[in-house]
Design a protein around this motif. Structure first.
Motif, PDB file in Angstrom:
ATOM      1  N   ARG A  62       0.838  -1.196   0.000  1.00 50.61           N
ATOM      2  CA  ARG A  62       0.000   0.000   0.000  1.00 50.61           C
ATOM      3  C   ARG A  62       0.882   1.259   0.000  1.00 50.61           C
ATOM      4  O   ARG A  62       0.653   2.190  -0.760  1.00 50.61           O
ATOM      5  CB  ARG A  62      -0.886  -0.025   1.232  1.00 50.61           C
ATOM      6  N   ARG A  63       1.929   1.272   0.862  1.00 46.71           N
ATOM      7  CA  ARG A  63       2.851   2.410   0.903  1.00 46.71           C
ATOM      8  C   ARG A  63       3.482   2.642  -0.455  1.00 46.71           C
ATOM      9  O   ARG A  63       3.583   3.760  -0.942  1.00 46.71           O
ATOM     10  CB  ARG A  63       3.986   2.123   1.908  1.00 46.71           C
ATOM     11  N   LEU A  66       1.062   4.093  -2.914  1.00 47.18           N
ATOM     12  CA  LEU A  66       0.794   5.511  -2.639  1.00 47.18           C
ATOM     13  C   LEU A  66       1.969   6.380  -3.087  1.00 47.18           C
ATOM     14  O   LEU A  66       1.788   7.463  -3.634  1.00 47.18           O
ATOM     15  CB  LEU A  66       0.518   5.712  -1.150  1.00 47.18           C
ATOM     16  N   LEU A  69       1.772   6.713  -6.797  1.00 46.48           N
ATOM     17  CA  LEU A  69       0.666   7.598  -7.189  1.00 46.48           C
ATOM     18  C   LEU A  69       1.062   9.057  -7.046  1.00 46.48           C
ATOM     19  O   LEU A  69       0.774   9.893  -7.895  1.00 46.48           O
ATOM     20  CB  LEU A  69      -0.560   7.333  -6.303  1.00 46.48           C
ATOM     21  N   ARG A  70       1.752   9.350  -5.933  1.00 48.00           N
ATOM     22  CA  ARG A  70       2.167  10.729  -5.681  1.00 48.00           C
ATOM     23  C   ARG A  70       3.149  11.172  -6.760  1.00 48.00           C
ATOM     24  O   ARG A  70       3.043  12.270  -7.306  1.00 48.00           O
ATOM     25  CB  ARG A  70       2.825  10.809  -4.293  1.00 48.00           C
ATOM     26  N   ALA A  71       4.085  10.285  -7.077  1.00 45.59           N
ATOM     27  CA  ALA A  71       5.070  10.619  -8.106  1.00 45.59           C
ATOM     28  C   ALA A  71       4.391  10.838  -9.448  1.00 45.59           C
ATOM     29  O   ALA A  71       4.705  11.773 -10.181  1.00 45.59           O
ATOM     30  CB  ALA A  71       6.108   9.507  -8.205  1.00 45.59           C
ATOM     31  N   ALA A  73       1.361  11.795  -9.887  1.00 45.79           N
ATOM     32  CA  ALA A  73       0.562  13.021  -9.814  1.00 45.79           C
ATOM     33  C   ALA A  73       1.436  14.228 -10.104  1.00 45.79           C
ATOM     34  O   ALA A  73       1.067  15.128 -10.865  1.00 45.79           O
ATOM     35  CB  ALA A  73      -0.080  13.142  -8.444  1.00 45.79           C
TER      36      ALA A  73
END
Lengths: 409, 120
Positions: A62-63, A66, A69-71, A73
């Motif tokens: 999960r980490r 996430l 996903l942030r990268a 974004a």
């Protein structure tokens, strides 16, 4: 088997399904879980196995997801997502936030996604082994006898095809149809293991075993209340696979193929035969359906104390019923073999007339029957035709032996 | 003119992990709006997300004995954590700030001109 290997084997599909439910993306979920497994392989030997290995993997995955996903974004890279109902996504999120037990089991959705109608059965089978069963890409490639990069590319194409698909359970009336496709996919994977079309192995018990495991998983995750015929087919498929798989040790002797009549029945796994017979018991008098009839044929062989005591007439009858449901050259070929055993090679040959089937099996059966009739010249021609089309080394060796015997006769 | 846009936020990494899918979506939308705003006014040269500060290592200045030590953590220990950066090319600082307003509101955004080394 290490604890990690065990967790991957037993929980991969469950964890992946949960990650897909939360993030709506196969690629992200898979990469994240693979990274988590890799991190576990690195740290568990030194730090010790965590109390709840599956929860550890889920948190790590999960980490990782996430982070990515942030990268993405920041780089403003949008990737298409699967359609996941908000409720399911939230449920998956809650499960992960509690970082405890994996309570929701969304493997059925994952199984159905992999058996998506937009994929070929071959692609679906490979993807199912990878995503649901957690078989590594290298191993999937080995199982399908292609180089790893080829399989990796094939899997990537299949995943791309699924981008934007729905991660959902079809409405109850559409479920049986989708389950049927999964069954076909599983049986295809099973056949790839039980009777490899090419290569050196007579049988690859590991693939067959994985396919069997898939059907067992499918049975355990399907909701109750499937229509009776579909339930019968699912139980029958598992029984059919168990019966064929139970003969794995008898099917090979010194690297050579051993056909059913010549097998040492003491080597059959009788616990598996018993399990299959038990599965079939409630359905013996059920209306005929394809896997059920095939399983009942396999069961006839399994319960015959010796080849000579096989109830060939009953087998021919089952094949007649099967022909009424699916008239295929393969069924006609198998029926002709049974007819030959029940009523002699001449009747078998007659049953073969008009059957057209690419591959080596048809000429091989024809050759065998011709040889039994003493028509050796025709038999040799047929053996040559079979040999020209047979890609499996062990089966080729068997055909060559039989051909040589016609020279002697 | 080139600018470095630094995004910092209080407990940025823990907040991101605790956020739900809808909050993540909202952040994605802001990043996209920023990227659009930059492209309308100039060009986006690049950008990346940073890993969490606990993965950073800082090479400290040499001490009196001339020894340089490597310590865990970022250059500056602050509550605000640097989470990512952009490199953009727009007309002036005002335009850069205008685009930066599109980024998530919980961020503190530092926009700093990059010294032009091209003869010009």
């Amino acid at each position: 088997m290490t604890v990690l290997e065990e967790v991957v084997r037993d929980d991969w599909g469950r964890l992946l399904a949960l990650l897909v439910a939360r993030f709506g993306r196969l690629d992200l979920a898979e990469d994240a879980l693979a990274d988590a497994v890799e991190a576990a392989a690195r740290t568990w030997p030194a730090d010790g196995v965590p109390a709840n290995p599956a929860a550890w993997l889920l948190t790590a995955a999960r980490r990782r997801a996430l982070d990515r996903l942030r990268a993405e974004a920041v780089a403003a890279r949008r990737v298409p997502v699967l359609a996941v109902e908000a409720e399911l996504a939230q449920e998956a999120q809650r499960t992960m936030a509690d970082s405890g037990e994996v309570l929701v089991d969304e493997r059925l959705r994952l199984v159905l996604l992999c058996a998506h109608p937009s994929l070929s059965r071959e692609a679906a089978a490979a993807l199912t082994l990878r995503l649901v069963m957690g078989v590594t890409t290298e191993d999937v490639a080995r199982l399908f006898l292609v180089p790893t990069p080829t399989m990796a590319a094939r899997l990537t194409r299949a995943r791309k095809r699924l981008a934007g698909a729905r991660f959902e359970l079809p409405p109850p009336d559409a479920l049986p149809g989708r389950v049927t496709f999964v069954e076909d996919v599983a049986y295809l994977a099973f056949t790839a293991g039980y009777a490899p079309g090419s290569g050196a192995d007579v049988l690859r018990a590991d693939v067959a075993g994985e396919a069997l495991r898939l059907v067992a998983v499918l049975r355990s995750v399907l909701p109750a209340g499937l229509p009776e015929r579909d339930q019968a087919e699912l139980d029958a498929l598992l029984a059919l696979m168990l019966l064929q798989h139970s003969r794995r040790d008898a099917r090979v002797r010194d690297g050579a193929l051993v056909l059913l009549p010549d097998q040492d029945r003491g080597l059959w796994r009788h616990d598996e035969v018993a399990e299959a017979v038990e599965l079939l018991q409630p359905w013996v008098h059920a209306p005929p359906s394809p896997y059920l009839l095939q399983a009942l044929v396999a069961a006839e062989h399994a319960i015959a104390p010796s080849p000579g005591e096989t109830a060939w007439e009953r087998i021919v009858q089952r094949y007649d019923e099967l022909l009424d449901l699916v008239d295929s050259p393969v069924v006609r070929l198998n029926r002709a073999v049974a007819v030959a055993e029940a009523s002699g090679p001449q009747a078998g040959l007659a049953a073969l007339s008009g059957v057209a089937l690419p591959g080596h099996r048809l000429p091989a059966v024809r050759a065998e029957l011709l040889a039994r009739l003493g028509r050796y010249d025709e038999a040799r021609t047929a053996y040559d035709a079979a040999l020209a089309m047979c890609g499996n080394d062990a089966e080729r060796a068997h055909l060559l032996t039989r051909r040589a015997e016609t020279d002697a006769g | 003119m080139k600018f470095l846009v630094l995004m910092a936020e209080k407990d940025s990494f823990a907040r991101w992990e605790a956020a739900d899918a809808a909050e993540h979506e909202a952040a994605f939308a802001r990043f996209e709006a920023f990227a659009r705003a930059v492209e309308e006014r100039g060009s986006m040269l690049g950008g990346d997300a940073l890993a969490s500060p606990d993965q950073a290592r800082t090479l400290r200045p040499a001490d009196d004995a001339g020894v340089r030590s490597v310590v865990a953590g970022p250059y500056a220990e602050t509550v605000e954590q640097l989470g990512g950066f952009f490199l953009i090319d727009v007309a002036d600082l005002e335009t850069a700030l205008e685009a930066a307003r599109e980024l998530p509101e919980s961020y503190s955004v530092e926009v700093r001109p990059i010294i032009d080394m091209e003869p010009g």
